[in-house]
Design an enzyme around this catalytic site. Sequence first.
Site, PDB file in Angstrom:
ATOM      1  CB  CYS A 113      -0.970   0.002   1.177  1.00 30.78           C
ATOM      2  SG  CYS A 113      -2.199  -1.322   1.084  1.00 30.78           S
ATOM      3  CG  HIS A 251      -3.283   3.291   2.602  1.00 31.40           C
ATOM      4  ND1 HIS A 251      -3.803   3.011   1.357  1.00 31.40           N
ATOM      5  CD2 HIS A 251      -3.324   2.123   3.316  1.00 31.40           C
ATOM      6  CE1 HIS A 251      -4.134   1.724   1.312  1.00 31.40           C
ATOM      7  NE2 HIS A 251      -3.857   1.172   2.475  1.00 31.40           N
ATOM      8  CG  ASN A 281      -6.958  -0.777   1.462  1.00 32.59           C
ATOM      9  OD1 ASN A 281      -6.279  -0.310   0.551  1.00 32.59           O
ATOM     10  ND2 ASN A 281      -6.414  -1.420   2.477  1.00 32.59           N
TER      11      ASN A 281
END
Length: 324
Positions: A113, A251, A281
């Site tokens: 990520c 994020h 996500n």
Amino acid sequence: MYDATIHGVGSSIPIKRLTNADLEKMVGVSDEWVISRTGIKERRVADHSEATSDFAYKAAIGALEDASLNPSDIDMILVATETPDHILPPVASQIQHRLRCSSIGVMDIHATCIGFLSSLQIAEMYIKAGKHKNILVIGADTLSKLTDYTDPYTSILFGDGAGAVIVSRSEETRGTGILSTLLHADGGAFEALFVPGGGSRHPASDEHKAKMVMDGSKVFKLAVKSMTSGAEEILQNNGLRPEDVDWVIPHQANERIIDAVARNLGMPEHKIIKTIQYYGNSCSATIPISLHQATMDGRIKRGDLILMVAFGAGFVWGSALIRY
């Protein structure tokens, strides 16, 4: 040394929506239960005919159009992804072919990520050193392909999409563009979030499935700690305080993580860019998608100071400061 500026932004998300109501039928979770734990109302997921390169390509086209550049102007392509169309070749080579760029250098970045921030750092170094003039940086993932839709704890989190930026050389050094980037890792925590099967250690099988498994409590604690420290470190390195920042793009893993980091930094909610409610996500794509959304709706303007911060499986974390 040159400045490395964000010259164009684009994104692409699937049409298909996977709502909390859909997941209630699949794994028995309620809308209230999901929202209270994650802040997610729905996420976008690819259909069976779509792959990571499809969204990466569309995001790249958007970034090129925003920058008023042609594919022939691009010197290098970097694609951050955990979900390539194939084990090999890299997605970046597929994008190069579809854009019909010349035989430029390309590479995929495998950094979970924080992949977009890792790619951004690579582009920053190439541009500031004078090696290239325009680098296409893409964060693209289809995490739905790695999601176990029998697991109520991971199935509620993940979605698909891509975001892209053009990092360009500025001939005048005025302290604009990408001011600073930093990356960190602690490999001892890799089992907190990983895919057991599908790699060279354990090829995919009934015993070792190519689906994500996660220790949610451990990930939450590691994420809040690492994102807070990553943000504080990069601000301190640049002689800045939280109040100097115009926007934070974190994020988009979990709204509770985002809110905890904001509290730790003393950042007011109106400075935090959130897209998790509707996209979930999407791994390396969350930050560039959020950047594109916030520039399109007029929140982020030229000259604004942006703090980007992320964590990911590995365990890895990083941050970037950008004068947009």
